[in-house]
Design a protein around this motif. Structure first.
Motif, PDB file in Angstrom:
ATOM      1  N   GLY A 176       0.826  -1.205   0.000  1.00  0.00           N
ATOM      2  CA  GLY A 176       0.000   0.000   0.000  1.00  0.00           C
ATOM      3  C   GLY A 176       0.855   1.247   0.000  1.00  0.00           C
ATOM      4  N   GLY A 177       0.267   2.362   0.299  1.00  0.00           N
ATOM      5  CA  GLY A 177       1.008   3.619   0.340  1.00  0.00           C
ATOM      6  C   GLY A 177       1.588   3.951  -1.019  1.00  0.00           C
ATOM      7  N   ARG A 178       2.856   4.327  -1.038  1.00  0.00           N
ATOM      8  CA  ARG A 178       3.503   4.753  -2.273  1.00  0.00           C
ATOM      9  C   ARG A 178       4.555   3.744  -2.735  1.00  0.00           C
ATOM     10  NH1 ARG A 178       5.210  10.946  -1.679  1.00  0.00           N
ATOM     11  NH2 ARG A 178       5.389  10.636  -3.936  1.00  0.00           N
ATOM     12  N   PHE A 179       4.328   2.480  -2.454  1.00  0.00           N
ATOM     13  CA  PHE A 179       5.286   1.441  -2.839  1.00  0.00           C
ATOM     14  C   PHE A 179       5.430   1.381  -4.356  1.00  0.00           C
ATOM     15  CE2 PHE A 179       6.579  -2.821  -4.057  1.00  0.00           C
ATOM     16  CZ  PHE A 179       7.629  -3.072  -3.178  1.00  0.00           C
ATOM     17  N   GLY A 180       4.328   1.474  -5.079  1.00  0.00           N
ATOM     18  CA  GLY A 180       4.361   1.366  -6.531  1.00  0.00           C
ATOM     19  C   GLY A 180       3.811   0.040  -7.003  1.00  0.00           C
ATOM     20  N   LEU A 181       3.700  -0.115  -8.317  1.00  0.00           N
ATOM     21  CA  LEU A 181       3.122  -1.322  -8.913  1.00  0.00           C
ATOM     22  C   LEU A 181       4.227  -2.323  -9.220  1.00  0.00           C
ATOM     23  CD1 LEU A 181       0.639  -2.791 -10.118  1.00  0.00           C
ATOM     24  CD2 LEU A 181       1.240  -1.713 -12.312  1.00  0.00           C
ATOM     25  N   PRO A 182       4.228  -3.494  -8.555  1.00  0.00           N
ATOM     26  CA  PRO A 182       5.262  -4.498  -8.834  1.00  0.00           C
ATOM     27  C   PRO A 182       5.178  -5.017 -10.264  1.00  0.00           C
ATOM     28  CG  PRO A 182       4.145  -4.958  -6.750  1.00  0.00           C
ATOM     29  CD  PRO A 182       3.352  -3.900  -7.445  1.00  0.00           C
ATOM     30  N   PHE A 183       6.315  -5.437 -10.797  1.00  0.00           N
ATOM     31  CA  PHE A 183       6.430  -6.027 -12.132  1.00  0.00           C
ATOM     32  C   PHE A 183       5.752  -5.160 -13.200  1.00  0.00           C
ATOM     33  CE2 PHE A 183       6.328  -9.541  -9.015  1.00  0.00           C
ATOM     34  CZ  PHE A 183       7.604 -10.053  -9.213  1.00  0.00           C
ATOM     35  N   PRO A 184       6.205  -3.913 -13.335  1.00  0.00           N
ATOM     36  CA  PRO A 184       5.601  -3.021 -14.324  1.00  0.00           C
ATOM     37  C   PRO A 184       5.932  -3.450 -15.756  1.00  0.00           C
ATOM     38  CG  PRO A 184       7.575  -2.034 -13.402  1.00  0.00           C
ATOM     39  CD  PRO A 184       7.323  -3.287 -12.625  1.00  0.00           C
ATOM     40  N   THR A 185       5.198  -2.897 -16.722  1.00  0.00           N
ATOM     41  CA  THR A 185       5.475  -3.157 -18.128  1.00  0.00           C
ATOM     42  C   THR A 185       6.864  -2.645 -18.473  1.00  0.00           C
ATOM     43  OG1 THR A 185       3.123  -2.931 -18.655  1.00  0.00           O
ATOM     44  CG2 THR A 185       4.690  -2.750 -20.484  1.00  0.00           C
ATOM     45  N   LEU A 186       7.656  -3.475 -19.154  1.00  0.00           N
ATOM     46  CA  LEU A 186       9.022  -3.096 -19.489  1.00  0.00           C
ATOM     47  C   LEU A 186       9.046  -2.141 -20.676  1.00  0.00           C
ATOM     48  CD1 LEU A 186      10.773  -6.578 -19.116  1.00  0.00           C
ATOM     49  CD2 LEU A 186      10.814  -4.661 -17.507  1.00  0.00           C
ATOM     50  N   PRO A 187       9.991  -1.212 -20.719  1.00  0.00           N
ATOM     51  CA  PRO A 187      10.047  -0.233 -21.810  1.00  0.00           C
ATOM     52  C   PRO A 187      10.412  -0.889 -23.145  1.00  0.00           C
ATOM     53  CG  PRO A 187      11.997  -0.068 -20.442  1.00  0.00           C
ATOM     54  CD  PRO A 187      11.071  -1.004 -19.734  1.00  0.00           C
ATOM     55  N   GLU A 188       9.953  -0.266 -24.227  1.00  0.00           N
ATOM     56  CA  GLU A 188      10.229  -0.780 -25.561  1.00  0.00           C
ATOM     57  C   GLU A 188      11.728  -0.789 -25.864  1.00  0.00           C
ATOM     58  OE1 GLU A 188       8.246  -2.024 -27.878  1.00  0.00           O
ATOM     59  OE2 GLU A 188       6.442  -1.861 -26.619  1.00  0.00           O
ATOM     60  N   SER A 189      12.469   0.115 -25.221  1.00  0.00           N
ATOM     61  CA  SER A 189      13.912   0.206 -25.504  1.00  0.00           C
ATOM     62  C   SER A 189      14.658  -1.077 -25.141  1.00  0.00           C
ATOM     63  CB  SER A 189      14.523   1.388 -24.743  1.00  0.00           C
ATOM     64  OG  SER A 189      14.334   1.232 -23.331  1.00  0.00           O
ATOM     65  N   LEU A 190      14.113  -1.883 -24.226  1.00  0.00           N
ATOM     66  CA  LEU A 190      14.760  -3.149 -23.859  1.00  0.00           C
ATOM     67  C   LEU A 190      14.645  -4.179 -24.975  1.00  0.00           C
ATOM     68  CD1 LEU A 190      13.944  -3.897 -20.101  1.00  0.00           C
ATOM     69  CD2 LEU A 190      16.042  -3.023 -21.081  1.00  0.00           C
ATOM     70  N   LEU A 191      13.668  -3.994 -25.863  1.00  0.00           N
ATOM     71  CA  LEU A 191      13.421  -4.985 -26.910  1.00  0.00           C
ATOM     72  C   LEU A 191      14.247  -4.730 -28.160  1.00  0.00           C
ATOM     73  CD1 LEU A 191       9.522  -5.199 -26.669  1.00  0.00           C
ATOM     74  CD2 LEU A 191      11.251  -6.273 -25.229  1.00  0.00           C
ATOM     75  N   GLU A 192      14.871  -3.564 -28.239  1.00  0.00           N
ATOM     76  CA  GLU A 192      15.654  -3.225 -29.429  1.00  0.00           C
ATOM     77  C   GLU A 192      16.955  -4.011 -29.439  1.00  0.00           C
ATOM     78  OE1 GLU A 192      16.213   0.936 -29.180  1.00  0.00           O
ATOM     79  OE2 GLU A 192      14.062   1.421 -29.400  1.00  0.00           O
ATOM     80  N   ALA A 193      17.312  -4.532 -30.605  1.00  0.00           N
ATOM     81  CA  ALA A 193      18.537  -5.315 -30.726  1.00  0.00           C
ATOM     82  C   ALA A 193      19.752  -4.446 -30.450  1.00  0.00           C
ATOM     83  CB  ALA A 193      18.641  -5.930 -32.116  1.00  0.00           C
ATOM     84  N   PRO A 194      20.726  -4.945 -29.688  1.00  0.00           N
ATOM     85  CA  PRO A 194      21.931  -4.150 -29.402  1.00  0.00           C
ATOM     86  C   PRO A 194      22.767  -3.964 -30.654  1.00  0.00           C
ATOM     87  CG  PRO A 194      22.220  -6.388 -28.624  1.00  0.00           C
ATOM     88  CD  PRO A 194      20.783  -6.279 -29.082  1.00  0.00           C
ATOM     89  N   GLU A 195      23.363  -2.798 -30.789  1.00  0.00           N
ATOM     90  CA  GLU A 195      24.249  -2.520 -31.910  1.00  0.00           C
ATOM     91  C   GLU A 195      25.678  -2.838 -31.496  1.00  0.00           C
ATOM     92  OE1 GLU A 195      23.780   1.442 -33.203  1.00  0.00           O
ATOM     93  OE2 GLU A 195      21.652   1.251 -33.722  1.00  0.00           O
TER      94      GLU A 195
END
Length: 430
Positions: A377-396
């Protein structure tokens, strides 16, 4: 002519003749008893530059010789000699004898190493325990280290009493460690760290953090993996179709290779969180589903590197970066603790958390459940949030990097699987 009284011989107690042994890598002492010089007696655990301490221990050893507490050349083996034989017998039977050897050389043999093995009494064992307690009180070692040293000592004397005849280790009729209380274990558990969801998101979305680090942290948190389990995880154990990962191996840094089984000894299955699935699918496509899932950083840079990149991402909460007498700074292992804490905050049952974590004791799981009850509760935040699209981009990967891969530091083999974009030298901190 003046008569001179002859000098008395034997009036001074033996002090021992000390010398540094290049063969044994430690100080040795030879003692004259009954007109005969003993063979060199090893005194491990004393630095080469500390001759004064070696001389002092030589006097102590000589006194024990005089009191028949140590061994003359023709008598049976010393604790030092038996310990060497015991360690040799354990080679190949356990993953590594390095820890056992360290416990004996640093905390046991300096106290009782010169005694004859068959003459070690309960009082001698209690002197070892007292020395361990004194080191803990002086903050030279932790209570856990003292307990581990006591475990090694107890095991050695148990084998000396009860080993199978074929092992040729049995030399005692009774175990002098029986009914002896081990070192005190009254140190309070230090508070461990975890990342809040907002701190995690700040890290995985930061372009100044290498993609490999961001992906590895996401996988560790969402799957609640130990470092060795993550380092040994292969695509053959990842079932993307059904959303399940089988954890059945771990990387053993002591032998520098993968081993069957987890820390608990058995395999376990972990459901893939829906928000992690797109990342794993992207990584699978990039790798062709071959070899290892994660490119892990240097074994010597796990904790310190994580804190460094968190700082670069603007995650500067003091408790994460600085330990105190009652808390620890963030370690790589705390990525796993983060995931388990999030599961508890979500309201997952203790049995479900225990199965995902692979805990063998409910007390370990209860730590996360109790912590979550205060944090929920409180301001802990939402566990396991949606990961950003930048993580899915292939590394150069630059042409220069492909043609000139980094040179591994001395002592690290290819099987360490060190990622080429996150190698960093330095001493271990994990």
């Amino acid at each position: 002519m003046t008569n001179v009284a002859p000098k008395k011989r034997g009036g001074r107690p033996p002090t021992g003749s000390v010398a540094w042994s290049e063969v044994d890598g430690c100080w040795t002492v030879r003692v004259t008893v009954g007109g005969k010089r003993s063979k060199p007696i090893a005194m491990p655990g004393i630095p080469r530059e500390d001759r004064d301490r070696a001389v002092y221990m030589a006097r102590v050893t000589s006194r024990r010789y005089r009191d028949a507490g140590a061994v003359a050349e023709e008598s049976r083996e010393t604790v030092n000699e038996y310990a060497a034989r015991w360690l040799e017998a354990r080679e190949g039977r356990i993953a590594s004898v390095r820890d056992n050897k360290g416990h004996l050389n640093l905390h046991v043999l300096p106290t009782i190493g010169t005694l004859e093995m068959c003459k070690v009494k309960r009082d001698d064992i209690e002197r070892v325990v007292s020395a361990l307690d004194a080191k803990v009180r002086a903050h030279e070692i932790g209570a856990k280290t003292a307990g581990n040293a006591w475990g090694t000592l107890s095991k050695m004397f148990d084998d000396a009493t009860n080993a199978k005849p074929a092992e040729r280790l049995r030399c005692l009729q009774s175990d002098p460690t029986t009914n002896v209380r081990g070192p005190d274990d009254n140190d309070a558990d230090k508070l461990l760290q975890f990342l809040y969801p907002s701190e995690f998101l700040a890290f995985v979305t930061c372009g100044d953090v290498p993609l490999t680090w961001r992906r590895n942290v996401a996988v560790a948190v969402y799957l609640c993996l130990r470092d060795g389990e993550q380092r040994a995880l292969k695509w053959t154990n990842v079932d993307l179709e059904h959303g399940v990962i089988t954890v059945s191996e771990r990387f053993d840094r002591r032998i520098n290779e993968d081993r069957d089984g987890t820390k608990g000894g058995s395999a376990r299955q972990i459901p893939i969180h829906a928000n992690l699935l797109p990342l794993l699918e992207a990584m699978h496509e990039e790798s062709g589903g071959e070899s290892y899932v994660c490119d892990m950083p240097s074994l010597r840079d796990m904790a310190r590197g994580l804190r460094r990149w968190l700082h670069n991402a603007g995650v500067e909460r003091e408790a994460l970066h600085y330990g105190t007498t009652v808390s620890k700074a963030l370690r790589w292992h705390d990525c796993r603790a983060t995931g388990l804490t999030w599961l508890a905050v979500e309201g997952q049952s203790p049995s479900a958390i225990r199965d995902i974590a692979g805990h063998t004791q409910t007390a370990m799981t209860d730590r996360y459940v109790r912590s979550a009850a205060m944090l929920r509760g409180g301001r802990f935040g939402l566990p396991f949030p949606t990961l950003p699209e930048s993580l899915l981009e292939a590394p150069e990967v630059s042409v220069e990097k492909r043609q000139n891969p980094p040179v591994l530091a001395e002592g690290f083999a290819e099987s360490s699987r060190i990622s080429d974009d996150c190698w960093r030298g330095g001493r271990g901190s994990n």
